[in-house]
Write an enzyme that holds these catalytic residues in place. Structure first.
Site, short mmCIF file in Angstrom:
data_model
loop_
_atom_site.label_atom_id
_atom_site.label_comp_id
_atom_site.label_asym_id
_atom_site.label_seq_id
_atom_site.Cartn_x
_atom_site.Cartn_y
_atom_site.Cartn_z
N PRO A 244 0.79 -1.23 -0.03
CA PRO A 244 0.10 -0.16 0.12
C PRO A 244 0.87 1.30 0.00
CG PRO A 244 -0.87 -1.54 1.74
CD PRO A 244 0.49 -2.22 0.95
N VAL A 271 3.05 -5.58 9.87
CA VAL A 271 2.95 -7.03 9.01
C VAL A 271 1.50 -6.92 8.56
CG1 VAL A 271 4.32 -8.37 10.10
CG2 VAL A 271 2.17 -8.19 11.12
N PRO A 272 0.43 -6.18 8.83
CA PRO A 272 -0.78 -6.11 8.29
C PRO A 272 -0.60 -5.81 6.72
CG PRO A 272 -1.18 -5.03 10.04
CD PRO A 272 0.33 -5.16 10.04
N CYS A 273 -1.43 -6.67 5.68
CA CYS A 273 -1.11 -6.35 4.21
C CYS A 273 -1.58 -4.98 4.13
CB CYS A 273 -2.12 -7.43 3.60
SG CYS A 273 -3.82 -7.87 4.31
N ILE A 274 -2.51 -4.34 4.89
CA ILE A 274 -2.93 -2.78 4.55
C ILE A 274 -2.14 -1.75 5.12
CG2 ILE A 274 -5.58 -3.61 4.49
CD1 ILE A 274 -5.53 -2.55 7.26
#
Ligand code: NAD
Length: 467
Positions: A244, A271-274
């Site tokens: 992102p 680490v969150p993909c977002i």
């Protein structure tokens, strides 16, 4: 006489206790955890048939039981601590927030809205119905969050689920699945609504993907596993990687933007993909932005040689992140190159060019490259390039509605967050429900119970149209 009666009653009670005790001690039910994948799938299939006979109201009760159990303070803390301890990824305090929103803010059966069509030919309804047994593959980065979120969504949809967690999150997954099944059983649910195999492995995942009893596959992880499930020859939902970008233009509230970016990019050690992975800021405000980021817990590496040294230290030869350093704190990462900082430092920042490896690669570490750009239109173009067609998540800090609209439209991201940290996109400080399975590649988006259902039509001809 009276004494005899009392003695007889005591004997009866003792016999009952003894019998119950014997039953418990011979009970080998392991709350959904099985020696083999075949057993886990068979048990799930049986449980799904039983769940199918339960009412939608009962399903509600079951998912409420999961929520209540997970939300007990001691359980939330235990699974969050265990996840960090076992995977060596992330921060306990942030995992607690993520686990809590997964339990509180994942929708239940209210998500399954029936569609009715009426006319002179009668009444037709279309309903969200279960798929059956779902095979769900979960990541190391959100190990418990994804189990909670998927379990609630899938059971609310009338399905059962066989999980294939990442082997690095095996112990905490076993603990959580047992905890959820125990709570389900106490709420009167069929046994084994949630199952897994004791030793998760690539081989066991293959068995699961190939089983005809598993009707739907869901993969939450990197590109390799998403590709695998999409090649399995059955319906699959893929929630893949992102990278992102954040754009900050001259109209933004720079102090707030700096604070929000540090919060989002350091959340659970990035680490969150977002989470924010790179910033494109217009020249006129970039110094001010960096200044305020440093005031909010960012450490700036000013030397290009030092940032390259850090990049090399945290990457493998092939440019992928070193898995042993994914989700480590800024302090631990800086220690890799001999820089000592305090615990107040949450994020490492550095100015780079737009083609830098840290910009183009999803690192999953609290290292945020900042690229300065002449104008907002170029920033949007470069953000588009950095996002690399994942169409996952993008963030923009601006008060210019036209430019916000331009970026939202161009990047086509599943989640576009304006003037807030990225996690507002999954219901933490933003409206809307929570998911930890963001299905960009296959289009379900912010998944919920209905994403895991089949739409079935039921037609009553020439009647029940009352208009
Ligand atoms: P990963 O891809 O290494 O692992 C994910 C899961 O897939 C694990 O259970 C792993 O054991 C399994 N797996 C991976 N390759 C496999 C193969 N060839 N055969 C069988 N199983 C395989 O990812 P990770 O490091 O655990 O998680 C981080 C990645 O997941 C990041 O790229 C992140 O962006 C992504 N992610 C996406 C979402 C989303 O909702 N879109 C959510 C969380 C994480």
């Amino acid at each position: 006489m009276e004494l005899d009666l009392i003695q007889e009653m005591i004997k009866q009670v003792l016999d009952e206790i003894k019998t119950e005790g014997i039953e418990v001690s011979t009970n080998e039910y392991e709350y959904g955890v099985f020696d083999s994948m075949a057993e886990a799938i068979d048990a799930s299939e049986k449980a799904q048939r039983e769940l199918f006979e339960c009412s939608v109201q009962q399903r509600d009760k079951f998912v409420d039981a999961i929520r209540a159990e997970v939300l007990k303070k001691e359980n939330l803390e235990m699974i969050s601590q265990d996840a960090v301890e076992e995977t060596k990824i992330g921060r306990v305090e942030d995992k607690i927030i993520k686990n809590r929103v997964a339990a509180e803010n994942t929708p239940g059966t209210e998500d399954l809205k029936t569609r009715a069509i009426t006319g002179e030919d009668g009444l037709t309804i279309e309903e969200y119905c279960p798929f059956g047994v779902i095979g769900s593959i979960t990541p190391t980065t959100n190990p418990t969050e994804t189990l909670i979120n998927n379990s609630i969504s899938m059971i609310a949809g009338g399905n059962t689920v066989v999980f294939s967690p990442h082997p690095r999150a095996k112990k905490v997954s076993i603990k959580l699945i047992k905890m959820m099944n125990k709570a389900l059983e106490e709420a009167g649910a069929p046994r084994n609504l949630i199952t897994m195999v004791k030793e998760p492995s690539i081989e066991n995942t293959q068995i699961m993907m190939n089983s005809p009893k598993v009707r739907l596959l869901v993969a939450t992880g990197g590109p390799a596993i998403v590709k695998q499930v999409l090649s399995a020859g059955k319906k699959a939902i893929g929630a893949g990687a992102g990278n992102p970008p954040v754009v900050v233009d001259e109209t933004a509230d720079i102090e707030k933007a700096a604070k929000d970016i540090v919060s989002g990019a350091s959340f659970d050690n990035n680490v969150p993909c977002i989470a924010e992975k790179e910033v494109f800021a217009v020249d006129s405000i970039v110094d001010q932005l960096v200044y305020h980021m440093k005031k909010n817990g960012a450490y700036e590496i000013t030397s290009p040689e030092v940032i390259d040294q850090l990049d090399k230290a945290v990457s493998k030869e092939n440019g992928k992140p070193n898995p042993a350093l994914v989700g480590k704190s800024a302090k631990e990462l800086l220690a890799q190159i001999g820089i000592t900082v305090g615990d107040d430092i949450k994020l490492i920042i550095a100015r780079t060019n737009k083609n830098h490896h840290l910009v183009t690669e999803e690192m999953l570490m609290p290292i945020l490259p900042i690229v300065s750009v002449s104008d907002v239109d170029t920033a949007i173009d470069w953000a588009y390039e950095a996002e690399a067609g994942n169409r996952h998540t993008a963030i923009m800090h601006s008060k210019n509605v036209d430019k916000l609209t331009k970026m939202a439209k161009k990047l086509e991201a599943t989640i576009f967050v304006k003037n807030a940290p990225s996690y507002a996109g999954i219901g933490v400080g933003g409206e809307g429900h929570t998911t930890f399975t963001i299905a960009g590649p296959t289009g379900e988006g912010i998944t919920s119970a209905k994403s895991f259902c089949r739409i079935r039509r039921c037609v009553m001809s020439e009647a029940l149209n009352i208009r």
